[in-house]
Design a protein around this motif. Sequence first.
Motif, PDB file in Angstrom:
ATOM      1  N   SER A   1      35.813 -32.541 -35.065  1.00  0.00           N
ATOM      2  CA  SER A   1      36.548 -33.197 -33.199  1.00  0.00           C
ATOM      3  C   SER A   1      35.297 -33.408 -32.098  1.00  0.00           C
ATOM      4  CB  SER A   1      36.675 -31.801 -32.591  1.00  0.00           C
ATOM      5  OG  SER A   1      37.940 -31.624 -33.338  1.00  0.00           O
ATOM      6  N   PRO A   2      35.437 -33.976 -30.917  1.00  0.00           N
ATOM      7  CA  PRO A   2      34.510 -34.369 -29.757  1.00  0.00           C
ATOM      8  C   PRO A   2      34.012 -33.310 -29.033  1.00  0.00           C
ATOM      9  CG  PRO A   2      36.258 -35.491 -29.639  1.00  0.00           C
ATOM     10  CD  PRO A   2      37.153 -34.661 -30.414  1.00  0.00           C
ATOM     11  N   GLY A   3      32.306 -33.230 -29.761  1.00  0.00           N
ATOM     12  CA  GLY A   3      31.468 -32.391 -28.783  1.00  0.00           C
ATOM     13  C   GLY A   3      31.426 -31.241 -30.292  1.00  0.00           C
ATOM     14  N   ALA A   4      31.945 -31.201 -31.702  1.00  0.00           N
ATOM     15  CA  ALA A   4      31.920 -30.130 -32.660  1.00  0.00           C
ATOM     16  C   ALA A   4      30.407 -30.614 -32.459  1.00  0.00           C
ATOM     17  CB  ALA A   4      33.244 -30.477 -33.444  1.00  0.00           C
ATOM     18  N   SER A   5      30.131 -29.652 -33.252  1.00  0.00           N
ATOM     19  CA  SER A   5      28.923 -29.407 -34.031  1.00  0.00           C
ATOM     20  C   SER A   5      28.929 -29.445 -35.479  1.00  0.00           C
ATOM     21  CB  SER A   5      27.556 -27.989 -34.217  1.00  0.00           C
ATOM     22  OG  SER A   5      28.744 -27.000 -34.610  1.00  0.00           O
ATOM     23  N   GLU A   6      28.200 -29.811 -36.277  1.00  0.00           N
ATOM     24  CA  GLU A   6      28.015 -29.823 -37.631  1.00  0.00           C
ATOM     25  C   GLU A   6      28.699 -29.082 -38.608  1.00  0.00           C
ATOM     26  OE1 GLU A   6      27.497 -32.673 -40.935  1.00  0.00           O
ATOM     27  OE2 GLU A   6      26.918 -32.889 -38.792  1.00  0.00           O
ATOM     28  N   PRO A   7      29.300 -29.442 -39.513  1.00  0.00           N
ATOM     29  CA  PRO A   7      30.248 -28.143 -40.000  1.00  0.00           C
ATOM     30  C   PRO A   7      29.381 -27.498 -41.537  1.00  0.00           C
ATOM     31  CG  PRO A   7      31.714 -30.788 -40.170  1.00  0.00           C
ATOM     32  CD  PRO A   7      30.082 -30.971 -39.514  1.00  0.00           C
ATOM     33  N   ALA A   8      30.055 -26.626 -41.088  1.00  0.00           N
ATOM     34  CA  ALA A   8      29.613 -25.429 -42.513  1.00  0.00           C
ATOM     35  C   ALA A   8      29.605 -26.449 -43.812  1.00  0.00           C
ATOM     36  CB  ALA A   8      30.177 -23.793 -42.318  1.00  0.00           C
ATOM     37  N   PRO A   9      29.030 -25.925 -44.591  1.00  0.00           N
ATOM     38  CA  PRO A   9      29.531 -27.092 -45.983  1.00  0.00           C
ATOM     39  C   PRO A   9      30.355 -26.962 -46.273  1.00  0.00           C
ATOM     40  CG  PRO A   9      27.135 -26.400 -45.963  1.00  0.00           C
ATOM     41  CD  PRO A   9      27.501 -26.032 -45.256  1.00  0.00           C
ATOM     42  N   GLY A  10      30.727 -24.954 -46.444  1.00  0.00           N
ATOM     43  CA  GLY A  10      32.378 -24.754 -46.662  1.00  0.00           C
ATOM     44  C   GLY A  10      33.188 -25.320 -46.310  1.00  0.00           C
ATOM     45  N   ALA A  11      33.548 -25.389 -44.529  1.00  0.00           N
ATOM     46  CA  ALA A  11      34.605 -25.735 -43.620  1.00  0.00           C
ATOM     47  C   ALA A  11      34.286 -27.561 -43.746  1.00  0.00           C
ATOM     48  CB  ALA A  11      34.045 -25.452 -42.600  1.00  0.00           C
ATOM     49  N   LEU A  12      33.730 -28.280 -44.461  1.00  0.00           N
ATOM     50  CA  LEU A  12      33.614 -30.070 -44.544  1.00  0.00           C
ATOM     51  C   LEU A  12      34.291 -30.135 -45.707  1.00  0.00           C
ATOM     52  CD1 LEU A  12      33.106 -32.734 -44.011  1.00  0.00           C
ATOM     53  CD2 LEU A  12      30.538 -32.009 -45.003  1.00  0.00           C
ATOM     54  N   ALA A  13      33.895 -28.888 -47.046  1.00  0.00           N
ATOM     55  CA  ALA A  13      35.051 -29.131 -48.070  1.00  0.00           C
ATOM     56  C   ALA A  13      36.103 -29.013 -48.049  1.00  0.00           C
ATOM     57  CB  ALA A  13      33.652 -28.396 -49.447  1.00  0.00           C
TER      58      ALA A  13
ATOM     59  N   HIS B   1      42.336 -16.950 -41.366  1.00  0.00           N
ATOM     60  CA  HIS B   1      41.684 -16.954 -42.684  1.00  0.00           C
ATOM     61  C   HIS B   1      40.565 -18.627 -43.184  1.00  0.00           C
ATOM     62  CE1 HIS B   1      42.745 -13.169 -43.827  1.00  0.00           C
ATOM     63  NE2 HIS B   1      44.194 -12.871 -42.663  1.00  0.00           N
ATOM     64  N   ALA B   2      40.373 -19.244 -41.815  1.00  0.00           N
ATOM     65  CA  ALA B   2      40.326 -20.819 -41.604  1.00  0.00           C
ATOM     66  C   ALA B   2      41.345 -21.357 -42.309  1.00  0.00           C
ATOM     67  CB  ALA B   2      39.035 -20.042 -42.781  1.00  0.00           C
ATOM     68  N   LEU B   3      42.626 -21.438 -42.610  1.00  0.00           N
ATOM     69  CA  LEU B   3      43.546 -22.050 -42.154  1.00  0.00           C
ATOM     70  C   LEU B   3      42.829 -23.254 -42.251  1.00  0.00           C
ATOM     71  CD1 LEU B   3      46.306 -23.214 -43.434  1.00  0.00           C
ATOM     72  CD2 LEU B   3      47.250 -22.104 -41.247  1.00  0.00           C
ATOM     73  N   GLU B   4      42.671 -23.717 -41.295  1.00  0.00           N
ATOM     74  CA  GLU B   4      42.209 -24.916 -40.507  1.00  0.00           C
ATOM     75  C   GLU B   4      40.076 -24.622 -40.315  1.00  0.00           C
ATOM     76  OE1 GLU B   4      41.128 -27.812 -39.297  1.00  0.00           O
ATOM     77  OE2 GLU B   4      43.228 -27.526 -38.657  1.00  0.00           O
ATOM     78  N   PRO B   5      39.977 -25.077 -41.486  1.00  0.00           N
ATOM     79  CA  PRO B   5      38.970 -25.217 -41.928  1.00  0.00           C
ATOM     80  C   PRO B   5      37.346 -24.566 -41.433  1.00  0.00           C
ATOM     81  CG  PRO B   5      40.013 -26.581 -43.423  1.00  0.00           C
ATOM     82  CD  PRO B   5      40.773 -25.868 -42.256  1.00  0.00           C
TER      83      PRO B   5
ATOM     84  N   ARG C   1      36.620 -20.180 -39.210  1.00  0.00           N
ATOM     85  CA  ARG C   1      36.196 -19.080 -40.177  1.00  0.00           C
ATOM     86  C   ARG C   1      36.517 -17.752 -40.049  1.00  0.00           C
ATOM     87  NH1 ARG C   1      35.775 -22.915 -44.311  1.00  0.00           N
ATOM     88  NH2 ARG C   1      35.457 -21.286 -45.380  1.00  0.00           N
ATOM     89  N   GLY C   2      37.090 -16.427 -40.377  1.00  0.00           N
ATOM     90  CA  GLY C   2      36.967 -15.730 -40.411  1.00  0.00           C
ATOM     91  C   GLY C   2      38.547 -15.562 -40.127  1.00  0.00           C
ATOM     92  N   PRO C   3      38.907 -14.103 -40.236  1.00  0.00           N
ATOM     93  CA  PRO C   3      40.144 -13.835 -40.531  1.00  0.00           C
ATOM     94  C   PRO C   3      41.228 -14.086 -39.166  1.00  0.00           C
ATOM     95  CG  PRO C   3      39.099 -12.176 -40.457  1.00  0.00           C
ATOM     96  CD  PRO C   3      37.932 -12.846 -40.568  1.00  0.00           C
ATOM     97  N   ALA C   4      41.037 -13.834 -38.103  1.00  0.00           N
ATOM     98  CA  ALA C   4      42.028 -13.737 -37.201  1.00  0.00           C
ATOM     99  C   ALA C   4      42.766 -14.415 -36.583  1.00  0.00           C
ATOM    100  CB  ALA C   4      40.651 -13.988 -36.109  1.00  0.00           C
ATOM    101  N   SER C   5      43.601 -14.719 -35.778  1.00  0.00           N
ATOM    102  CA  SER C   5      44.655 -15.347 -36.150  1.00  0.00           C
ATOM    103  C   SER C   5      44.076 -15.912 -34.700  1.00  0.00           C
ATOM    104  CB  SER C   5      46.243 -14.751 -35.228  1.00  0.00           C
ATOM    105  OG  SER C   5      46.331 -13.653 -36.078  1.00  0.00           O
ATOM    106  N   LEU C   6      44.575 -17.698 -34.822  1.00  0.00           N
ATOM    107  CA  LEU C   6      44.216 -18.410 -33.536  1.00  0.00           C
ATOM    108  C   LEU C   6      45.260 -19.571 -33.234  1.00  0.00           C
ATOM    109  CD1 LEU C   6      40.057 -19.084 -34.600  1.00  0.00           C
ATOM    110  CD2 LEU C   6      40.686 -17.413 -32.499  1.00  0.00           C
ATOM    111  N   PRO C   7      44.995 -20.139 -32.140  1.00  0.00           N
ATOM    112  CA  PRO C   7      46.108 -20.482 -32.140  1.00  0.00           C
ATOM    113  C   PRO C   7      46.327 -22.608 -33.165  1.00  0.00           C
ATOM    114  CG  PRO C   7      45.652 -20.349 -29.729  1.00  0.00           C
ATOM    115  CD  PRO C   7      44.466 -20.126 -30.663  1.00  0.00           C
ATOM    116  N   ALA C   8      44.806 -22.556 -32.933  1.00  0.00           N
ATOM    117  CA  ALA C   8      44.415 -24.138 -33.904  1.00  0.00           C
ATOM    118  C   ALA C   8      44.896 -23.962 -35.313  1.00  0.00           C
ATOM    119  CB  ALA C   8      43.572 -24.391 -34.531  1.00  0.00           C
TER     120      ALA C   8
END
Length: 311
Positions: free
Chosen positions: A277-289, A66-70, A73-80
């Motif tokens: 993060s190195p190599g990451a694309s520009e974050p979405a506005p919501g993620a950046l906020a 649920h975008a705990l790491e902004p 995105r999305g609800p799925a569990s991920l290691p990050a």
Amino acid sequence: MADTAAVPLTPTPSSQGALARAERFVWLTARVLEQRLFAHHFRDGAAGPVETALEAYRNDDGGYGHALEPALRGPASLPAHIARALHVLDAVGRCDARRAEDVCRYLTSVSTAEGTLPCVRPAGSGDDPADAPGSLSATAPVVGLLHRNEVWHPWLFRATHFCRQAVESLETARSDEVEAAVLFLDHAPDRARAEAAAERLGRLVRRERLVELGPDGPGAQRGAPGRTPGDRRFPHDYARTPDSLARAWFTDAEMDRSLDRLAAGQQDDGGWPARRSPGASEPAPGALAESRPIATIEALRTLAAYGRPLA
């Protein structure tokens, strides 16, 4: 009913201290989780509300989503998301055996045979989570935080072995790999081996120019050629506390300049910028906020750890 004082939507006077300016920024922009974290770290807030806010991100499989790491995105569990959840629980002293058991159950289900976790990049990076290989940058922070809290689990033995081998065999590295390696080495068992690995890693960081050491301006010592501003790292990014093994990599003058730069990075609205993060694309506005309050709290914690005044 008692009156509730709202935060006024007026500019924060620049004469106010860093903490007051950051506090206003957090109340105006942060998620409930980061608001509770700020209150815990800087206003004597209790740990319980932080844990309650974090619970909203937990899934039935024992992981977090649920975008705990902004950036993810999305609800799925991920290691990050797990790494972020453990960081929060550790910060408030709630990374107990019961919670760790649920986390390790999830980690076992998604790791490779060697115990490594996949590094999933933000949406838009082109990575397919199903094809992501195990990586040091994904595995080491989780392993380090579990060791810091004296957790033991069968998965952790395999993952610890992988992290040791991966760190000790690094010949080149990205800055995010170095940061992850430091989190592992700062809390890994066999302290003599961890200290030796950290000394070698520090030489690699300086040789590969994975850190900015000099002041800005003509003649400043720069990082590796071709790196973008979002990839830049400074001594305080590796040595977040004075007791980190990475602190020995830098002179007092280098560390002071780095902390001066960190303090000066507070923006007009009271928050600090989010890093990519190195190599990451520009974050979405919501993620950046959502990322900026996290960066703000971490900046304040680092400055406080080194005894820099915040008021």
